[in-house]
Each structure stands twice: as C-alpha cells, then as structure tokens.
Write a protein that holds these residues in place. Structure first.
Motif, PDB file in Angstrom:
ATOM      1  N   ASN B 377       0.847  -1.194   0.000  1.00 20.28           N
ATOM      2  CA  ASN B 377       0.000   0.000   0.000  1.00 20.28           C
ATOM      3  C   ASN B 377       0.883   1.245   0.000  1.00 20.28           C
ATOM      4  OD1 ASN B 377      -1.916   1.991   0.308  1.00 20.28           O
ATOM      5  ND2 ASN B 377      -3.222   0.708   1.610  1.00 20.28           N
ATOM      6  N   GLU B 378       1.353   1.593  -1.199  1.00 17.06           N
ATOM      7  CA  GLU B 378       2.275   2.733  -1.303  1.00 17.06           C
ATOM      8  C   GLU B 378       1.581   4.041  -0.979  1.00 17.06           C
ATOM      9  OE1 GLU B 378       4.447   2.827  -4.986  1.00 17.06           O
ATOM     10  OE2 GLU B 378       5.007   0.715  -4.740  1.00 17.06           O
ATOM     11  N   ALA B 379       0.312   4.139  -1.358  1.00 18.18           N
ATOM     12  CA  ALA B 379      -0.404   5.401  -1.135  1.00 18.18           C
ATOM     13  C   ALA B 379      -0.491   5.703   0.366  1.00 18.18           C
ATOM     14  CB  ALA B 379      -1.797   5.316  -1.730  1.00 18.18           C
ATOM     15  N   LEU B 380      -0.883   4.691   1.132  1.00 21.89           N
ATOM     16  CA  LEU B 380      -1.005   4.878   2.577  1.00 21.89           C
ATOM     17  C   LEU B 380       0.375   5.101   3.203  1.00 21.89           C
ATOM     18  CD1 LEU B 380      -3.337   4.882   4.578  1.00 21.89           C
ATOM     19  CD2 LEU B 380      -2.954   2.452   4.978  1.00 21.89           C
ATOM     20  N   THR B 381       1.366   4.403   2.686  1.00 23.11           N
ATOM     21  CA  THR B 381       2.728   4.563   3.202  1.00 23.11           C
ATOM     22  C   THR B 381       3.198   6.003   3.001  1.00 23.11           C
ATOM     23  OG1 THR B 381       3.242   2.261   2.671  1.00 23.11           O
ATOM     24  CG2 THR B 381       5.117   3.741   3.005  1.00 23.11           C
ATOM     25  N   SER B 382       2.938   6.551   1.810  1.00 23.99           N
ATOM     26  CA  SER B 382       3.434   7.910   1.534  1.00 23.99           C
ATOM     27  C   SER B 382       2.705   8.957   2.372  1.00 23.99           C
ATOM     28  CB  SER B 382       3.336   8.238   0.049  1.00 23.99           C
ATOM     29  OG  SER B 382       1.991   8.232  -0.331  1.00 23.99           O
ATOM     30  N   GLU B 383       1.543   8.583   2.919  1.00 26.25           N
ATOM     31  CA  GLU B 383       0.849   9.533   3.812  1.00 26.25           C
ATOM     32  C   GLU B 383       1.537   9.639   5.164  1.00 26.25           C
ATOM     33  OE1 GLU B 383      -3.311   8.708   4.391  1.00 26.25           O
ATOM     34  OE2 GLU B 383      -3.658   8.604   2.219  1.00 26.25           O
ATOM     35  N   VAL B 384       2.196   8.567   5.600  1.00 29.33           N
ATOM     36  CA  VAL B 384       2.777   8.584   6.953  1.00 29.33           C
ATOM     37  C   VAL B 384       4.308   8.618   6.964  1.00 29.33           C
ATOM     38  CG1 VAL B 384       0.795   7.434   7.998  1.00 29.33           C
ATOM     39  CG2 VAL B 384       2.736   6.069   7.274  1.00 29.33           C
ATOM     40  N   ILE B 385       4.950   8.306   5.847  1.00 31.92           N
ATOM     41  CA  ILE B 385       6.411   8.435   5.824  1.00 31.92           C
ATOM     42  C   ILE B 385       6.767   9.581   4.891  1.00 31.92           C
ATOM     43  CG2 ILE B 385       8.602   7.313   5.279  1.00 31.92           C
ATOM     44  CD1 ILE B 385       7.566   4.812   6.410  1.00 31.92           C
ATOM     45  N   VAL B 386       7.264  10.646   5.494  1.00 35.70           N
ATOM     46  CA  VAL B 386       7.549  11.875   4.758  1.00 35.70           C
ATOM     47  C   VAL B 386       9.044  12.147   4.852  1.00 35.70           C
ATOM     48  CG1 VAL B 386       6.980  14.333   4.598  1.00 35.70           C
ATOM     49  CG2 VAL B 386       5.270  12.714   5.461  1.00 35.70           C
ATOM     50  N   ASP B 387       9.725  12.088   3.721  1.00 33.80           N
ATOM     51  CA  ASP B 387      11.192  12.276   3.686  1.00 33.80           C
ATOM     52  C   ASP B 387      11.896  11.394   4.719  1.00 33.80           C
ATOM     53  OD1 ASP B 387      10.769  14.215   1.769  1.00 33.80           O
ATOM     54  OD2 ASP B 387      10.613  15.822   3.264  1.00 33.80           O
ATOM     55  N   GLY B 388      11.448  10.194   4.857  1.00 34.33           N
ATOM     56  CA  GLY B 388      12.101   9.258   5.782  1.00 34.33           C
ATOM     57  C   GLY B 388      11.639   9.392   7.224  1.00 34.33           C
ATOM     58  N   TRP B 389      10.809  10.402   7.510  1.00 39.26           N
ATOM     59  CA  TRP B 389      10.292  10.575   8.875  1.00 39.26           C
ATOM     60  C   TRP B 389       8.908   9.946   8.992  1.00 39.26           C
ATOM     61  CZ3 TRP B 389      12.400  13.461  13.098  1.00 39.26           C
ATOM     62  CH2 TRP B 389      13.662  14.029  12.828  1.00 39.26           C
ATOM     63  N   LEU B 390       8.651   9.311  10.123  1.00 40.91           N
ATOM     64  CA  LEU B 390       7.328   8.736  10.387  1.00 40.91           C
ATOM     65  C   LEU B 390       6.437   9.781  11.038  1.00 40.91           C
ATOM     66  CD1 LEU B 390       5.356   6.281  10.703  1.00 40.91           C
ATOM     67  CD2 LEU B 390       6.408   5.912  12.956  1.00 40.91           C
ATOM     68  N   LYS B 391       5.289   9.999  10.399  1.00 39.21           N
ATOM     69  CA  LYS B 391       4.286  10.950  10.916  1.00 39.21           C
ATOM     70  C   LYS B 391       3.361  10.093  11.775  1.00 39.21           C
ATOM     71  CE  LYS B 391       1.230  14.204   8.429  1.00 39.21           C
ATOM     72  NZ  LYS B 391      -0.037  14.024   9.082  1.00 39.21           N
ATOM     73  N   THR B 392       3.425  10.268  13.096  1.00 36.17           N
ATOM     74  CA  THR B 392       2.771   9.293  13.987  1.00 36.17           C
ATOM     75  C   THR B 392       1.267   9.485  14.160  1.00 36.17           C
ATOM     76  OG1 THR B 392       3.112  10.640  15.937  1.00 36.17           O
ATOM     77  CG2 THR B 392       4.868   9.046  15.397  1.00 36.17           C
ATOM     78  N   GLY B 393       0.779  10.710  13.900  1.00 37.96           N
ATOM     79  CA  GLY B 393      -0.637  10.968  14.184  1.00 37.96           C
ATOM     80  C   GLY B 393      -0.888  11.315  15.644  1.00 37.96           C
ATOM     81  N   ASP B 394       0.169  11.287  16.464  1.00 32.54           N
ATOM     82  CA  ASP B 394       0.018  11.645  17.878  1.00 32.54           C
ATOM     83  C   ASP B 394       0.423  13.103  18.080  1.00 32.54           C
ATOM     84  OD1 ASP B 394      -0.898   9.157  18.885  1.00 32.54           O
ATOM     85  OD2 ASP B 394       1.133   8.366  18.699  1.00 32.54           O
ATOM     86  N   LEU B 395      -0.357  13.812  18.876  1.00 32.99           N
ATOM     87  CA  LEU B 395      -0.116  15.239  19.108  1.00 32.99           C
ATOM     88  C   LEU B 395       0.608  15.416  20.441  1.00 32.99           C
ATOM     89  CD1 LEU B 395      -3.700  16.397  18.045  1.00 32.99           C
ATOM     90  CD2 LEU B 395      -1.656  16.165  16.621  1.00 32.99           C
ATOM     91  N   ALA B 396       1.569  16.351  20.450  1.00 32.00           N
ATOM     92  CA  ALA B 396       2.403  16.466  21.653  1.00 32.00           C
ATOM     93  C   ALA B 396       3.161  17.784  21.663  1.00 32.00           C
ATOM     94  CB  ALA B 396       3.409  15.306  21.688  1.00 32.00           C
ATOM     95  N   TYR B 397       3.852  18.034  22.789  1.00 32.23           N
ATOM     96  CA  TYR B 397       4.840  19.123  22.833  1.00 32.23           C
ATOM     97  C   TYR B 397       6.069  18.619  23.572  1.00 32.23           C
ATOM     98  CZ  TYR B 397       3.356  19.858  27.701  1.00 32.23           C
ATOM     99  OH  TYR B 397       3.076  19.678  29.035  1.00 32.23           O
ATOM    100  N   LYS B 398       7.192  19.353  23.385  1.00 37.69           N
ATOM    101  CA  LYS B 398       8.423  19.019  24.118  1.00 37.69           C
ATOM    102  C   LYS B 398       8.706  20.141  25.096  1.00 37.69           C
ATOM    103  CE  LYS B 398      11.421  16.637  20.811  1.00 37.69           C
ATOM    104  NZ  LYS B 398      12.670  16.741  20.047  1.00 37.69           N
ATOM    105  N   ASP B 399       9.138  19.790  26.302  1.00 35.80           N
ATOM    106  CA  ASP B 399       9.494  20.845  27.252  1.00 35.80           C
ATOM    107  C   ASP B 399      10.936  21.312  26.997  1.00 35.80           C
ATOM    108  OD1 ASP B 399      11.223  19.039  28.449  1.00 35.80           O
ATOM    109  OD2 ASP B 399      10.056  18.816  30.299  1.00 35.80           O
ATOM    110  N   GLU B 400      11.386  22.225  27.839  1.00 38.18           N
ATOM    111  CA  GLU B 400      12.710  22.829  27.618  1.00 38.18           C
ATOM    112  C   GLU B 400      13.850  21.805  27.746  1.00 38.18           C
ATOM    113  OE1 GLU B 400      10.997  23.393  31.607  1.00 38.18           O
ATOM    114  OE2 GLU B 400      10.329  23.889  29.589  1.00 38.18           O
ATOM    115  N   ASP B 401      13.580  20.676  28.399  1.00 40.15           N
ATOM    116  CA  ASP B 401      14.616  19.633  28.517  1.00 40.15           C
ATOM    117  C   ASP B 401      14.490  18.563  27.436  1.00 40.15           C
ATOM    118  OD1 ASP B 401      15.615  20.802  30.884  1.00 40.15           O
ATOM    119  OD2 ASP B 401      14.001  19.843  32.035  1.00 40.15           O
ATOM    120  N   GLY B 402      13.548  18.748  26.527  1.00 41.90           N
ATOM    121  CA  GLY B 402      13.401  17.781  25.436  1.00 41.90           C
ATOM    122  C   GLY B 402      12.484  16.613  25.756  1.00 41.90           C
TER     123      GLY B 402
END
Lengths: 82, 510
Positions: B377-402
């Motif tokens: 399923n290349e179409a679905l794959t290209s929706e979640v792998i962008v330039d080698g990065w996995l787009k997880t669908g999870d929303l978050a933030y990072k604090d000042e310590d990472g």
C-alpha cells in the motif's frame, strides 16, 4: 435443573452470549477457551456471584477450577454455601 | 556472512547461554540450546517443503514455545513472519491471509476458528498444525508437526540474510477497507531491540513474567529484547485470574513485568499486593497509553525498589519510540520521555515545520526503527512516511529539557486495553444487521480499560431492534475485545455540513 444452575446459565447466556438459546452453552464449556468471558468479564461474573449468591470470592479462590465453566461455578457456590 | 538480525542474535545467545532457560511455559522449561535446535528444524522443514525467500508465513499460535520457535524459524528460513491476533474471528484472519498473500499458515489446532480456517485454506496455503496435545516438539503425536520433529538432526543453518528485506508484518487493523500491514525489516527489529536492551539495561539474569500477546508490537519487543539478552521469558497467557500473575512472579523470582494501563488497574483492583513478596522485581514497564499518576504512585509505593519505565511507541516504529528514565518519573510525570538511543523525535506543525519548545504539534520520528511501509500500500505509506520521517498521528509538545508530553491523537482509533481498534470495523459489522439504518461508534472513557466501545444505532423506521440482537451479531463476528460495552438507540446522528459523523458528540448521547 437446580435454581442455581438456571440462574448461572441464564446470566452467562444473557450477558456474554446474548441469547436465550440454551443449546449455545454446555455446562462444561471453558469460558476462556471458548472466548465466552475475558478478564474484565470475569470481574463481572465475580460481582454477580457475590451479589446474587451472597458469597465472597477471595483472591485465592479466583482460579479456573472455581470459575471457568458453569459446572465449576456451581460446585464452587455449593462449597461456599455448605 | 551473518548480518545483524534478531535471529543471528538468538543463535549467538544460544551458544553463549545454552543452558539458561529461554522460555518457561506451564510446566515446561525450554533452554536456549533447545530453543535454537527447534528453530533450526522448523526452518529446515519449511525450506524442505518449498518455502522461498520472502514467502509470508502467518502464525495463529498463542504465546508458547511453539510460537517463539516458529517465529524465529521463519526469519532463519528467510520468510516474512506474520503473527496474527489469536483472538480474531475467521473473517479477520481470512482477510489478513489474503491481504499478505500468505504461503504458509502455522496454526494451533485448539484455536476456535481452526476447523473453518482449515476448510477454507487447506487447498490454497501450506498448513503446519500445532497439535492440541503438544507439550514439546519432542512428544507431539499428530499430523505434520511430527514431520518437523523427524526432519532434522543438526543445529546449524546459514543465516546469510539481507537485513534490509522485510522480516515481519504486523496488522494493526482488521476487516475494514484495506488492512494496514506494518512491514518491518530485519534492521527495524534488531535496531529497536538494541535500543531497548540498552536503556532497560537487560542482562542474562533477568526473568520477565510476560502477559502481553506476541502478535502486538509491545509483546513482540518484550520477547525479542529478553531473548537478545539471554534472559528468561515466563509466559502467562491470561489476566483473568490476576492473583495468579503475582503468585507466579513470587514463585519464579521474576525480575520484570510489563503491562498496559488496564493491566495495572486490574491488578490494583483485585489483588492485595501486601500479600506477596515482590522484592525480586528489578523493573516494571508500562506502555500502550497514559496511566493515571495515582496508579503509578500506587505501583511505585508497593514496589519501591523496582524501576518504573513509562514508554511510548507505535507499531509503525517497530515498537518503541521513547522512554521516561525512572529517575525522572515524578519530576516529569505525564511525560513519555526522551527518544530511545539512535532515534530522533521532532514535533512539527501542519506545515511540516518543527515547532518551538512547549508548542504543540504532531510527533515525527526518524531512525532505523521506522517501518519499511504498509504492505502493498504505497499510497497509505506515503501519507505517513515523509522524507524518511514517520508521521505518527500523535499530538504532543516538548518541554525545555526535550521531554515529550502527548496531548492527543489525530486519528479516530480507539484504545481499549492493549488493543487499537478502528470504529469503522465495528460499524461495518453492526451495519450488516438488516434492521439497522445507521450506526456510528466511538471510544468513551472507561476506568478499567482506558476506553470502551460505544455504538450509537438508528434502527429502520417501524422496526423493533434490541440491544441483545446487536450484541449477538457482534459476538458472532467480532473478537471478544471488540464487543461494544454500550449500545444506545437514537433517531439522528450528529454530523458536519458535509455529512461526516462528529464522533466526539456521540459520547454524550444517552
């Protein structure tokens, strides 16, 4: 069929098999192996036994030999009420 | 030449720790040398019977020594192992077999759907049947599993495996539309294993009591990481009798235990920890969604000497993405921690740009643990792998310590206990009932499972439809963990102007 047997069978049929068809449940059917009751369902079964038969199910009594089939439950109730 | 793969790791571990217990299951204690011998002979059997490089070998086998030996045997034979959910019904299993183009099916004879699957696929797929009375490869009595036993006397097998090739497929959803088959390479598996072994500090003396199914990525990683370390994996396949788990930890002097939030909720509710000497536990891991701070505190109070690891992951990242170092547990409570060794995490906005500290966005992951893609399923794959990065669908933030803090999910997937379930799967099954006009499904908060399934149903006009009829149909067609807990009837579903159901508004319909 004893009152207890009718009560336990109907509870399982009603709440886990969603049918009145008595042929869907044999008294020796393993709840786990037949996929009738899972771990959260077993908590409901224990609450049912505690409420309807006025018994207390202790930690060490929560074992398949007491709870994994209608037959096992009936034997367990009998031993608790003896 | 042998490259870095988990099966090559197992071979090395088996040579080094040959007399250590690898798997403990019921009254069986399988050593590493025994396990490796079983791996070799099953691999040899598969090859002798026509297995070609890249063939898909599906497993419908509960956690057992047979599962473990078969899993590694498929890798050794250069097949692609597809471990399927053993709680699934025939329709899901058949759909997965067809979708992955399975060449082989290794199945427990005692599986509830065995007869139907055997009838459907006997002529199309090579079957290897694990008999009901199997208590080891040496004592089996029926069908072709015996041929495995008789076919091999050696313990060597060439492991010249291309580590970039697919090693495993894990299905993350069932029947609706096209199943999502997360395809993992040998590198994906071995890199994730190395990272986890490093941060947990696993050693050959570790003994984990495992209740997690190996067909999901969390259980799968528990298995591979402990075998890589030469540790012991003690199998207990049901949480139905919670005190049995703690008794086994005590009896086996287990050093580790892993669970999802509902595992700990169930244990805390039903068992008095004070009655058990759990001092052998060195660490606890928790993944599979947020656990309440109250429960974390209760567990750590009961087990003051055990390190408590909060972890976050996704099947698409093999298993593990981040972990919270135990010494930061209370300082960073609510965080899923920092990236595992050898991986990067970025939080990006919807323009695909990295956001600032404390700003919310979506979690993107880069590393050797990011999957090859979704099977066929290349179409679905290209929706979640962008330039080698996995787009997880999870929303978050990072604090000042990472440190990463998850704030929500951008998908509709429900998380019921350890299971990720698409509402569409349930809607599809309920809509098959002739008396149903429309149905929509949503996950609602549940104190035990995190979420439970609620179905909102519109019956056809003038038709009498009961909850029992709906549940009976679901029971027949859905795995037990997919059954709705709540079914309510209504006359109208909340929808957007374009006609899409507003799922979050279903939560409040009584």
């Amino acid at each position: 069929m004893s009152d207890a047997e009718t009560q336990v069978r109907n509870y399982i049929l009603d709440n886990f098999l969603f049918t009145e068809d008595q042929s869907q449940l044999a008294n020796d059917d393993s709840f786990l192996e037949k996929g009738i009751v899972d771990s959260t369902g077993m908590l409901e079964v224990i609450l049912f036994l505690e409420d309807d038969f006025e018994i207390t199910v202790k930690d060490d009594e929560m074992v398949p030999a007491n709870l994994d089939s209608v037959s096992n439950i009936l034997k367990f109730i009998q031993s608790k009420q003896a | 030449m042998e490259s870095q793969t988990i099966v090559a790791n197992l071979k090395a571990t088996a040579q080094r720790y040959k007399d250590n217990e690898a798997i403990v299951y019921k009254d069986r204690r399988v050593t590493y040398s025994q396990l490796w011998f079983d791996v070799c002979r099953i691999a040899d059997f598969l090859k002798q019977n026509g297995l070609q490089d890249g063939d898909r070998v599906t497993l419908v086998v509960e956690n057992s020594p047979e599962f473990v030996a078969s899993y590694y045997a498929v890798l050794a034979a250069k097949g692609v192992v597809v471990a399927l959910n053993t709680a699934a019904k025939h329709r899901d299993i058949a759909n997965w077999l067809n979708h992955c183009g399975a060449n082989w099916l290794i199945i427990d004879e005692k599986h509830g759907e065995f007869a139907q699957l055997h009838e459907t696929f006997n002529d199309e797929i090579n079957l290897l049947i694990v008999p009901k009375d199997s208590d080891s490869l040496n004592t089996v009595s029926s069908n072709n599993w015996r041929e495995v036993n008789n076919s091999y006397t050696d313990s060597t097998i060439p492991l010249d495996i291309d580590p970039n090739k697919p090693a495993a497929i894990i299905y993350t959803s069932g029947t609706t539309g096209t199943p999502k088959g997360v395809t993992l390479s040998h590198i994906n598996l071995s890199s994730n294993v190395s990272s986890i072994v490093a941060y947990l500090g696993l050693v050959s003396d570790d003994r984990i009591l495992n209740i997690l199914p190996f067909y999901y990525s969390y259980g799968n990683s528990v298995l591979h990481t402990h075998l890589a370390a030469g540790a012991t994996v003690i199998l207990e396949n049901s949480l139905t009798y919670p005190h049995v788990i703690l008794e086994k930890i005590v009896a086996e002097r287990a050093t580790a235990f892993s669970g999802v939030p509902s595992t700990f909720t169930l244990l805390l509710r039903r068992v008095d920890f004070n009655n058990y000497d759990l001092s052998s536990l060195r660490y606890i891991t928790q993944a599979g969604g947020p656990m309440t701070p109250h429960h974390i505190k209760q567990i750590t109070d009961f087990l003051p000497d055990a390190s408590f690891f909060v972890m976050y992951g996704q099947t698409e990242a093999t298993a593990r993405i981040s972990y919270l170092p135990p010494e930061q547990l209370f300082e960073k409570l609510g965080s899923v921690g920092i990236p595992i060794p050898g991986e990067e995490i970025e939080i990006r906005n919807n323009k695909n740009q990295a956001v600032k500290v404390n700003e919310k966005g979506e979690i993107y992951v880069s590393g050797d643990n990011v999957m090859l893609g979704y099977w066929r399923n290349e179409a679905l794959t290209s929706e979640v792998i962008v330039d080698g990065w996995l787009k997880t669908g999870d929303l978050a933030y990072k604090d000042e310590d990472g440190y990463v803090y998850i704030t929500g999910r951008s998908s509709d997937m429900m998380k019921v206990g350890a299971h990720r379930i698409s509402p569409k799967e349930i809607e599809e099954v309920i809509s098959e009932i002739p008396a149903v006009s429309e149905v929509a499904v949503v996950g609602v908060p549940d104190p035990m499972l995190g979420e439970c399934i609620k179905a909102v149903v519109i019956p056809n006009l003038g038709v009498d439809l009961s909850k029992r009829e709906i549940m009976a149909h679901c029971k027949k067609n859905l795995a037990i963990y997919k059954l709705p807990k709540l079914v309510v009837f209504t006359t109208e579903l909340p929808k957007t102007a374009s006609g899409k159901v507003r799922r979050f508004m279903l939560i409040d319909i009584d």
